[in-house]
Write a protein that holds these residues in place. Structure first.
Motif, PDB file in Angstrom:
ATOM      1  N   VAL A   1     -16.678 -14.114  17.469  1.00 40.32           N
ATOM      2  CA  VAL A   1     -17.819 -13.686  18.273  1.00 40.32           C
ATOM      3  C   VAL A   1     -18.250 -14.800  19.219  1.00 40.32           C
ATOM      4  CG1 VAL A   1     -20.207 -12.913  18.199  1.00 40.32           C
ATOM      5  CG2 VAL A   1     -18.583 -12.080  16.497  1.00 40.32           C
ATOM      6  N   TYR A   2     -18.208 -16.038  18.756  1.00 47.81           N
ATOM      7  CA  TYR A   2     -18.614 -17.167  19.607  1.00 47.81           C
ATOM      8  C   TYR A   2     -17.709 -17.254  20.835  1.00 47.81           C
ATOM      9  CZ  TYR A   2     -20.185 -21.829  20.962  1.00 47.81           C
ATOM     10  OH  TYR A   2     -20.710 -22.900  21.664  1.00 47.81           O
TER      11      TYR A   2
ATOM     12  N   THR B   1     -15.943 -14.868  22.142  1.00 52.08           N
ATOM     13  CA  THR B   1     -16.167 -13.686  22.973  1.00 52.08           C
ATOM     14  C   THR B   1     -17.449 -13.809  23.782  1.00 52.08           C
ATOM     15  OG1 THR B   1     -15.041 -12.341  21.292  1.00 52.08           O
ATOM     16  CG2 THR B   1     -16.338 -11.184  22.965  1.00 52.08           C
ATOM     17  N   ALA B   2     -18.539 -14.170  23.114  1.00 51.60           N
ATOM     18  CA  ALA B   2     -19.832 -14.273  23.799  1.00 51.60           C
ATOM     19  C   ALA B   2     -19.841 -15.389  24.831  1.00 51.60           C
ATOM     20  CB  ALA B   2     -20.945 -14.491  22.782  1.00 51.60           C
ATOM     21  N   SER B   3     -19.034 -16.410  24.635  1.00 44.98           N
ATOM     22  CA  SER B   3     -18.993 -17.526  25.587  1.00 44.98           C
ATOM     23  C   SER B   3     -18.238 -17.171  26.859  1.00 44.98           C
ATOM     24  CB  SER B   3     -18.338 -18.753  24.935  1.00 44.98           C
ATOM     25  OG  SER B   3     -16.965 -18.512  24.667  1.00 44.98           O
TER      26      SER B   3
ATOM     27  N   LEU C   1     -19.043 -14.209  28.587  1.00 48.85           N
ATOM     28  CA  LEU C   1     -19.799 -13.115  29.201  1.00 48.85           C
ATOM     29  C   LEU C   1     -19.938 -13.246  30.707  1.00 48.85           C
ATOM     30  CD1 LEU C   1     -22.689 -12.489  26.643  1.00 48.85           C
ATOM     31  CD2 LEU C   1     -20.924 -10.865  27.344  1.00 48.85           C
TER      32      LEU C   1
ATOM     33  N   VAL D   1     -23.743  -5.878  24.452  1.00 51.33           N
ATOM     34  CA  VAL D   1     -24.355  -7.001  23.738  1.00 51.33           C
ATOM     35  C   VAL D   1     -25.678  -6.579  23.119  1.00 51.33           C
ATOM     36  CG1 VAL D   1     -25.381  -9.295  24.002  1.00 51.33           C
ATOM     37  CG2 VAL D   1     -23.239  -8.750  25.167  1.00 51.33           C
TER      38      VAL D   1
ATOM     39  N   LEU E   1     -25.877 -18.960  22.037  1.00 49.75           N
ATOM     40  CA  LEU E   1     -24.626 -18.474  21.467  1.00 49.75           C
ATOM     41  C   LEU E   1     -24.548 -18.637  19.959  1.00 49.75           C
ATOM     42  CD1 LEU E   1     -21.766 -19.456  23.944  1.00 49.75           C
ATOM     43  CD2 LEU E   1     -22.966 -17.293  23.678  1.00 49.75           C
TER      44      LEU E   1
ATOM     45  N   SER F   1     -24.063 -15.423  17.699  1.00 47.19           N
ATOM     46  CA  SER F   1     -22.743 -15.262  17.081  1.00 47.19           C
ATOM     47  C   SER F   1     -22.868 -14.995  15.589  1.00 47.19           C
ATOM     48  CB  SER F   1     -21.897 -16.512  17.321  1.00 47.19           C
ATOM     49  OG  SER F   1     -21.663 -16.711  18.697  1.00 47.19           O
TER      50      SER F   1
END
Length: 329
Positions: free
Chosen positions: A96-97, A99-101, A103, A235, A290, A294
């Motif tokens: 998840v980290y 992926t979210a990083s 965005l 999100v 994040l 995450s």
């Protein structure tokens, strides 16, 4: 994809690298010719007598940022598994980290908030140690110094000092010495900075460092194109489901887990709102969110029962990231 990362399989480290590359390849294809690099705040720039601003090419900048994100993801995953904050070992926090990083474009390059995420991870690790720490005053002092160093790098990080006191409230019985120890740790770093200003005959400028703290919170934020923010729809959906799932299981979780999620929620709010002290709004600021996001997402993906639902949500998130990197509105 999610199902494969729900277990702690070492092969997932390779898959994490693949996900990292896939989610950044579109940005590399449309790479800007020049990417500005700032590693510290202007008031701390005097401490680095080297011209580094033009030392990195754009491609090296993006690659370096990707490497840092990969290291941070593995470190976060280690912390979560070490303290069993998700009840069982998993690679979901790292997934998840990463992926979210990815965005937004500003998330994909070197920036002060990205560097400060190392300090946030260090803070989370030390704050969790407070639960059974035999030397809490030493830990509080170190936490104060960490926040001060982060403030030199990125000024809004100063508000993470509130997370120290929140951690002391959540994990420790009240002891004023621990609270003061955190203040002393913070002041120590800036005392040496003040001495440096004094030696260079610029002590009258030292007070200007703190002027942004008096800025008023903006009533509105100027956004060039709202289309680029549609990526936040999945999100927000996942975040809402995470809160619902966490609320359902909150009182059935063991004590450290409950306290840890309270701390992470507080850190998320601090990171979300502290952008106002910077005169120019920059999306890279929200990289500070994040770590808590995450962990919350990973909690939902690990505890969700309907596989088709969490797999679909993650697929939509990845597809929206790739789509909006290729299409700029």
């Amino acid at each position: 994809m999610i199902k494969a990362f729900r277990t702690l399989n070492p092969i997932n480290i390779l898959w994490l690298a693949v996900v990292l590359v896939v989610l950044r390849i579109a940005y590399v294809i449309h790479l800007p010719q020049h990417i500005a690099i700032v590693f510290v705040e202007p008031f701390a720039r005097l401490l680095i007598p080297v011209n580094y601003e033009d030392s990195f090419s754009s491609i090296y900048n993006v690659i370096s940022a990707g490497v840092l994100v990969f290291i941070q993801a593995l470190w976060l995953n280690h912390i979560i598994n070490q303290y069993s904050l998700l009840s069982k070992p998993t690679f979901l926090p790292a997934l998840v980290y990463i992926t979210a990083s990815s965005l937004f474009g500003p998330f994909l390059v070197l920036s002060p908030p990205l560097i400060c995420n190392f300090l946030i991870l260090w803070m989370v690790h030390m704050l969790l140690e407070l639960y059974a720490d035999e030397n809490p005053m030493g830990t509080a002092f170190n936490l104060g110094m960490v926040v001060a160093v982060g403030t030199l790098i990125y000024f809004p990080f100063i508000y993470m000092f509130l997370a120290i006191w929140a951690g002391l409230v959540i994990f420790r019985p009240f002891n004023w010495r621990e609270w003061v120890a955190a203040i002393i740790g913070f002041v120590t770093i800036f005392f040496f900075l003040a001495v440096f200003y004094f030696w260079t005959d610029r002590i009258e400028e030292f007070y200007k460092i703190w002027l942004p703290l008096g800025s008023s919170f903006p009533a509105s934020i100027q956004i060039v194109s709202y289309y680029n923010y549609l990526v936040l729809i999945p999100v927000m959906v996942i975040l809402l489901l995470s809160f619902i799932r966490l609320r359902q299981n909150f009182f059935r979780s063991y004590i450290l887990m409950r306290k840890a999620f309270q701390l992470l929620g507080f850190m998320f709010v601090i990171a979300l709102l502290s952008f106002y002290v910077k005169p120019n709004f920059d999306l890279s600021h929200f990289l500070l969110c994040l770590v808590p996001v995450s962990v919350m997402f990973a909690y939902y993906f690990l505890n969700a029962n309907k596989w088709w639902m969490y797999e679909t949500l993650y697929f939509l998130l990845v597809m929206s990231i790739v789509y909006f990197q290729f299409n700029k509105f």
